[in-house]
Design an enzyme around this catalytic site. Structure first.
Site, short mmCIF file in Angstrom:
data_model
loop_
_atom_site.label_atom_id
_atom_site.label_comp_id
_atom_site.label_asym_id
_atom_site.label_seq_id
_atom_site.Cartn_x
_atom_site.Cartn_y
_atom_site.Cartn_z
N ASP A 35 0.84 -1.21 0.00
CA ASP A 35 0.00 0.00 0.00
C ASP A 35 0.87 1.25 0.00
O ASP A 35 2.02 1.20 0.41
CB ASP A 35 -0.87 0.03 1.27
CG ASP A 35 -2.16 -0.73 1.07
OD1 ASP A 35 -2.42 -1.19 -0.05
OD2 ASP A 35 -2.91 -0.87 2.05
N LYS A 56 -3.90 2.81 -2.75
CA LYS A 56 -5.28 3.21 -3.04
C LYS A 56 -5.77 4.22 -2.01
O LYS A 56 -6.73 3.98 -1.28
CB LYS A 56 -6.23 2.02 -3.15
CG LYS A 56 -6.06 0.96 -2.09
CD LYS A 56 -6.92 -0.23 -2.37
CE LYS A 56 -8.39 0.09 -2.41
NZ LYS A 56 -8.89 0.84 -1.26
N MET A 168 -8.39 9.32 9.16
CA MET A 168 -8.98 9.85 7.92
C MET A 168 -9.85 11.08 8.18
O MET A 168 -10.92 11.23 7.60
CB MET A 168 -9.80 8.75 7.20
CG MET A 168 -8.91 7.64 6.68
SD MET A 168 -9.83 6.24 6.04
CE MET A 168 -9.83 5.14 7.45
#
Ligand code: SAH
Length: 254
Positions: A35, A56, A168
């Site tokens: 990742d 991603k 996030m």
């Protein structure tokens, strides 16, 4: 057929925060699927492996999840030792559980390897003791980003008395702030915003709930960052030698 996939947490960035088990998996790997939050420095443990970057990040270029899963399956079925390397811990907002299930349903042996999750590393690296005795009775890890855009139960979180560690959250600062304020959290509740935790470029912005959006904008806070919201975000531990200027030192009572 030796179909095995290791789902490995690479930790928050500092290559020294890799576990010994993660290093062992990397040494055995023939294929590493990585990742984009993983520090490429950890690849020093797998010079023999073919490395495939499958980053991603939300909103950025991305490799579709279904494609990543099929690729893992294909390599495993060809008998290769596959390491799927994820930032932090594979099962903390990392889809580790989904991928493990998907592979297991197809007869692939899966082994999950913990990594140090960014929320814990970020707090510690700033001298924030997340469960400081007498101040914080527990920690809740939450994501501000949901698949279906549904809102979290901010009121429940605000009233839980738990220290909140938000992943996030950079693009959703305003919604987090408004949700917690509406839920009854104090406007002056301390907030720490920690960018690039454990990496050489780590930056931290100390603020309060009522002005965290303005402070973050002035600070130009960027992803990846975690937010620590709670009384402990107002203290820095001099035990760790991190009693930086302007930060209040804690007095630990025994
Ligand atoms: N599995 C990862 C989390 C992936 S979700 C883990 O356990 O850490 C991605 C989010 O993690 C980012 O948006 C950010 O909130 C957080 N994150 C990951 N690495 C980070 C870092 N080095 N510093 C600060 N936050 C980080």
């Amino acid at each position: 057929m030796n179909a095995k996939v290791w789902l490995v947490g690479a930790g928050p960035g500092d290559p020294e925060l890799l576990t010994l088990k993660a290093v062992r998996a990397l040494r055995e790997a023939e294929v590493v699927m990585m990742d984009d939050l993983v520090n490429p420095a950890v690849l020093e443990h797998c010079p023999q492996a073919r490395v495939i970057r499958v980053g991603k990040r939300g909103g950025c270029r991305s490799t579709p999840q279904a494609f990543i899963q099929r690729l893992m399956l294909r390599h495993a079925r060809q008998g290769r030792c596959v390491v799927r390397l994820k930032g932090g811990d594979p099962c903390i907002f990392g889809r580790g559980g989904e991928e493990a299930d998907w592979l297991a349903e197809r007869g692939v042996e899966v082994e999950l390897v913990n990594g140090i999750t960014a929320g814990l590393a970020g707090a510690t690296r700033c001298g924030i003791p997340l469960t400081l005795r007498g101040v914080s009775r527990g920690v809740t890890l939450v994501t501000a980003h949901t698949q279906d855009d549904s809102e979290l139960n901010w009121q429940g979180l605000a009233q839980s008395g738990m220290t909140l560690v938000v992943y996030m959250g950079v693009a959703r600062l305003k919604a987090i702030q408004q949700g917690l304020l509406a839920g009854g959290m104090d406007v002056d509740m301390p907030v720490a915003m920690i960018e690039n935790a454990s990496l050489p470029g780590q930056r931290e912005c100390r603020s309060q709930l009522g002005r965290m959006d303005v402070d973050a904008a002035g600070f130009e806070l960027k992803s990846p960052a975690i937010l620590v919201i709670g009384e402990v975000a107002g203290v820095a531990s001099n035990v760790l030698g991190l009693n930086e200027q302007g930060l209040q030192a804690i007095s630990c009572k025994s």
